[in-house]
Design a protein around this motif. Sequence first.
Motif, mmCIF file in Angstrom:
data_model
loop_
_atom_site.group_PDB
_atom_site.id
_atom_site.type_symbol
_atom_site.label_atom_id
_atom_site.label_comp_id
_atom_site.label_asym_id
_atom_site.label_seq_id
_atom_site.Cartn_x
_atom_site.Cartn_y
_atom_site.Cartn_z
ATOM 1 N N ARG A 1 13.132 10.407 39.340
ATOM 2 C CA ARG A 1 12.282 9.809 38.511
ATOM 3 C C ARG A 1 12.219 10.354 37.059
ATOM 4 N N TRP A 2 12.516 9.577 36.393
ATOM 5 C CA TRP A 2 13.012 9.824 34.915
ATOM 6 C C TRP A 2 11.551 9.890 33.882
ATOM 7 N N VAL A 3 11.205 10.843 33.186
ATOM 8 C CA VAL A 3 10.296 10.970 32.211
ATOM 9 C C VAL A 3 10.824 11.342 30.793
ATOM 10 N N VAL B 1 13.984 4.063 31.388
ATOM 11 C CA VAL B 1 13.811 3.679 32.798
ATOM 12 C C VAL B 1 13.191 4.560 33.435
ATOM 13 N N GLU B 2 12.563 4.264 34.593
ATOM 14 C CA GLU B 2 11.710 5.381 35.379
ATOM 15 C C GLU B 2 12.296 5.846 36.408
ATOM 16 N N THR B 3 13.584 5.319 37.071
ATOM 17 C CA THR B 3 14.427 5.710 38.055
ATOM 18 C C THR B 3 15.865 5.660 37.767
#
Length: 66
Positions: free
Chosen positions: A46-48, A52-54
């Motif tokens: 899960r990217w912060v 993109v989120e995932t």
Amino acid sequence: MKYKVGDLVTLSAAGRKSQQNEDVMTGFGLVTKIGDSWSRYPIRCRWVGGEVETQTFKEYELKKFK
């Protein structure tokens, strides 16, 4: 596998070179799932701070976040 669920990661130099990781050049990720070693991209994050989120990765595309 050198990563486990819950690890904070960022892109390695090899990961930054890959065009498929263009959406996650900034920020960091949290490992949410480790797939089978025969899977093409076994690490799901899960990217912060990215677009993109995932995203899924190969092991060499990541390094531990410091």
